[in-house]
Design a protein around this motif. Structure first.
Motif, PDB file in Angstrom:
ATOM      1  N   ALA A  46      22.093  47.646  30.883  1.00 60.75           N
ATOM      2  CA  ALA A  46      23.272  47.976  31.329  1.00 60.75           C
ATOM      3  C   ALA A  46      24.317  46.877  31.452  1.00 60.75           C
ATOM      4  N   LEU A  47      24.292  46.330  32.618  1.00 61.57           N
ATOM      5  CA  LEU A  47      24.853  45.351  32.841  1.00 61.57           C
ATOM      6  C   LEU A  47      25.391  44.685  31.722  1.00 61.57           C
ATOM      7  N   ARG A  48      24.715  44.402  30.882  1.00 63.51           N
ATOM      8  CA  ARG A  48      25.325  43.491  29.481  1.00 63.51           C
ATOM      9  C   ARG A  48      25.871  44.267  28.683  1.00 63.51           C
ATOM     10  N   THR A  49      26.145  46.196  29.237  1.00 67.53           N
ATOM     11  CA  THR A  49      27.066  46.785  28.061  1.00 67.53           C
ATOM     12  C   THR A  49      27.787  46.613  28.247  1.00 67.53           C
ATOM     13  N   ASN A  50      28.249  46.481  29.279  1.00 65.61           N
ATOM     14  CA  ASN A  50      29.767  46.220  30.268  1.00 65.61           C
ATOM     15  C   ASN A  50      29.836  47.820  30.960  1.00 65.61           C
ATOM     16  N   ALA A  51      28.823  48.563  30.840  1.00 59.89           N
ATOM     17  CA  ALA A  51      28.715  50.185  31.740  1.00 59.89           C
ATOM     18  C   ALA A  51      29.350  49.616  33.266  1.00 59.89           C
ATOM     19  N   ASN A  52      29.700  50.800  34.017  1.00 59.36           N
ATOM     20  CA  ASN A  52      30.250  50.731  35.232  1.00 59.36           C
ATOM     21  C   ASN A  52      29.298  50.438  36.154  1.00 59.36           C
ATOM     22  N   PRO A  53      28.755  49.344  36.582  1.00 58.08           N
ATOM     23  CA  PRO A  53      27.862  48.753  37.096  1.00 58.08           C
ATOM     24  C   PRO A  53      27.464  49.313  38.680  1.00 58.08           C
ATOM     25  N   THR A  54      26.339  49.915  38.869  1.00 59.13           N
ATOM     26  CA  THR A  54      26.425  50.070  40.120  1.00 59.13           C
ATOM     27  C   THR A  54      25.697  49.089  41.150  1.00 59.13           C
ATOM     28  N   MET A  55      25.592  49.184  42.396  1.00 56.14           N
ATOM     29  CA  MET A  55      25.067  48.217  43.339  1.00 56.14           C
ATOM     30  C   MET A  55      23.614  48.453  43.207  1.00 56.14           C
ATOM     31  N   ALA A  56      22.900  49.220  42.479  1.00 58.12           N
ATOM     32  CA  ALA A  56      21.199  49.040  42.610  1.00 58.12           C
ATOM     33  C   ALA A  56      21.703  48.236  41.443  1.00 58.12           C
ATOM     34  N   GLN A  57      21.883  47.786  40.384  1.00 56.44           N
ATOM     35  CA  GLN A  57      21.849  47.025  39.150  1.00 56.44           C
ATOM     36  C   GLN A  57      21.852  45.901  39.627  1.00 56.44           C
ATOM     37  N   HIS A  58      22.787  45.521  40.528  1.00 52.85           N
ATOM     38  CA  HIS A  58      24.026  44.162  41.000  1.00 52.85           C
ATOM     39  C   HIS A  58      22.827  43.257  41.897  1.00 52.85           C
TER      40      HIS A  58
END
Length: 106
Positions: A46-58
């Protein structure tokens, strides 16, 4: 006699190691023979697709970087920064390429 700083450093390393072994960094353990959990794979994708990242993803990305040996806490006094972060990022990228099944879109 050990100094207070040395004791604190030792205890923080022990605590961090226990957390990683217990899987508390992201709440689950990776499958046998892997470094990244399924959740970390999903979040890194998800982070690599440049979607709006969430805190959980970070947080998932940070957990993967910590598994690769990066410790963000001493950033002000780290003589190896940014090399240690870049090394951890390359290692996580390697794990990602070899462990995470690419999502197929139809």
């Amino acid at each position: 006699m050990a100094t207070v700083g040395a004791i604190c450093t030792h205890l923080s390393v022990v605590f961090a190691s226990a957390c990683l072994l217990a899987g508390c960094a992201v709440g689950e353990m990776p499958p046998p023979g892997r470094y990244l959990t399924d959740r970390e794979c999903l979040d890194l994708t998800a982070l690599r697709t440049n979607a709006n990242p969430t805190m959980a993803q970070h947080q998932s990305e940070l957990a993967a970087l910590r598994k690769a040996g990066y410790d963000p806490s001493p950033f002000w006094d780290d003589p190896y920064y940014p090399e240690d972060l870049q090394y951890a990022q390359r290692l996580v990228d390697y794990w990602y390429q070899h462990e995470c099944v690419p999502t197929r879109t139809q």
